[in-house]
Design a protein around this motif. Structure first.
Motif, PDB file in Angstrom:
ATOM      1  N   LYS A 146       0.826  -1.202   0.000  1.00 26.67           N
ATOM      2  CA  LYS A 146       0.000   0.000   0.000  1.00 26.67           C
ATOM      3  C   LYS A 146       0.859   1.250   0.000  1.00 26.67           C
ATOM      4  O   LYS A 146       1.977   1.271   0.501  1.00 26.67           O
ATOM      5  CB  LYS A 146      -0.936   0.000   1.207  1.00 26.67           C
ATOM      6  N   GLN A 172      -2.819  -0.660  11.431  1.00 28.14           N
ATOM      7  CA  GLN A 172      -2.597   0.769  11.224  1.00 28.14           C
ATOM      8  C   GLN A 172      -2.487   1.108   9.741  1.00 28.14           C
ATOM      9  O   GLN A 172      -2.859   2.203   9.316  1.00 28.14           O
ATOM     10  CB  GLN A 172      -1.333   1.225  11.954  1.00 28.14           C
ATOM     11  N   ASN A 173      -1.972   0.173   8.957  1.00 29.10           N
ATOM     12  CA  ASN A 173      -1.768   0.428   7.529  1.00 29.10           C
ATOM     13  C   ASN A 173      -2.873  -0.167   6.649  1.00 29.10           C
ATOM     14  O   ASN A 173      -2.729  -0.224   5.434  1.00 29.10           O
ATOM     15  CB  ASN A 173      -0.401  -0.110   7.094  1.00 29.10           C
ATOM     16  N   LEU A 179       0.827  -2.971  13.345  1.00 27.73           N
ATOM     17  CA  LEU A 179       1.254  -2.321  12.105  1.00 27.73           C
ATOM     18  C   LEU A 179       0.354  -2.705  10.936  1.00 27.73           C
ATOM     19  O   LEU A 179       0.021  -1.868  10.095  1.00 27.73           O
ATOM     20  CB  LEU A 179       2.706  -2.681  11.791  1.00 27.73           C
ATOM     21  N   TYR A 225      -4.277  -3.173   6.341  1.00 28.74           N
ATOM     22  CA  TYR A 225      -4.263  -4.538   5.800  1.00 28.74           C
ATOM     23  C   TYR A 225      -5.273  -5.445   6.495  1.00 28.74           C
ATOM     24  O   TYR A 225      -5.786  -6.386   5.885  1.00 28.74           O
ATOM     25  CB  TYR A 225      -2.864  -5.151   5.916  1.00 28.74           C
ATOM     26  N   PHE A 276       3.676   2.774   2.544  1.00 29.38           N
ATOM     27  CA  PHE A 276       4.164   1.720   3.434  1.00 29.38           C
ATOM     28  C   PHE A 276       5.619   1.434   3.125  1.00 29.38           C
ATOM     29  O   PHE A 276       6.035   1.442   1.964  1.00 29.38           O
ATOM     30  CB  PHE A 276       3.310   0.452   3.246  1.00 29.38           C
TER      31      PHE A 276
END
Length: 250
Positions: free
Chosen positions: A2, A65-66, A62, A68, A5
């Motif tokens: 993404k 937060q991103n 993580l 996924y 990232f």
């Protein structure tokens, strides 16, 4: 991976949580873990990869937060639905955009009627109050998954003899072009975030009210408005982007 990232490398000097992160992201991006797939529990990941609970927990944070994964309290973590990014630079249609993404678009016509327009719709279509309009309600799908709920208003005087069956056979803008020789010259769109109500939730098959986008589109043929549509796009499925260029201030 993404946008925004960190690009990973197979470097043993990387912290363990980054190495685990890279492995799990690969499973998501190569579709080994498809949308809505439930991830193993933290304990199972610890056992599988021989890593500490702290390392696994940081990796999961993580991932979430991103974008996924999504975590549902009491149920576990799941691969997040894919989000389709729509550029707003040029005129677009749902049908063509889904095809460009390798998806099979389709529509269900939920309602088709002719009514005398009220003052609000009259102003949107530049008509007199009480003039006749078509009201077409559709569910838009990609690979048979509900994506958008739309209500379109069209002036009957521009689209004489339009039928529900025609809408069930072909996309709207194809009908405009082929049947009525409409030449679209511009469109105005307005977006704002909403929480969809229970009726729309049921139509879109979403289990709970999620932030969604209400999109108002007015489509023009020169100075005449030929379409006014209100759409509700699932917030977990769509993002919209536009390219901005700096002004020449010299």
């Amino acid at each position: 991976m993404k946008e925004g990232f960190l690009i990973m490398t197979h470097d043993v000097r990387l912290p363990l949580y980054y190495q685990l992160l890279e492995m799990l992201v690969k499973k998501i991006e190569d579709n080994s873990w498809p949308e809505h797939h439930q991830l193993p529990s933290e304990r199972e990941l610890c056992d599988q990869y021989q890593m500490s609970r702290t390392t696994v927990r940081k990796t999961m944070q993580l991932l979430e937060q991103n974008g996924y994964i999504v975590t549902k309290h009491g149920k576990g973590s799941f691969v997040a639905p894919k989000v389709y990014d729509q550029s707003l630079v040029n005129f677009y249609s749902f049908t063509n955009e889904m095809k460009s993404l390798g998806k099979t678009p389709s529509s269900q016509v939920l309602g088709f009627e002719k009514v005398d327009c009220n003052a609000e719709i009259a102003s949107k279509l530049h008509l007199e109050k009480g003039e006749e309009v078509y009201v077409i309600t559709r569910l838009r799908l990609a690979d048979l998954e509900p994506m958008m709920y739309e209500i379109s208003y069209l002036p009957t005087k521009r689209f004489e003899n339009l039928t529900k069956e025609r809408f069930e056979d072909s996309p709207m803008y194809e009908i405009f072009s082929k049947d009525y020789r409409v030449q679209i010259t511009k469109a105005h769109e307005r977006f704002h975030a909403v929480l969809i109500d229970q009726e729309v939730m049921d139509i879109l098959h979403v289990p709970e009210s999620i932030p969604s986008l209400r999109i108002e589109r007015s489509t023009f043929e020169h100075e005449a408005v030929v379409e006014y549509t209100v759409s509700y796009a699932r917030g977990d499925k769509f993002s919209y982007s536009i390219e901005l260029n700096p002004r020449n201030n010299s």
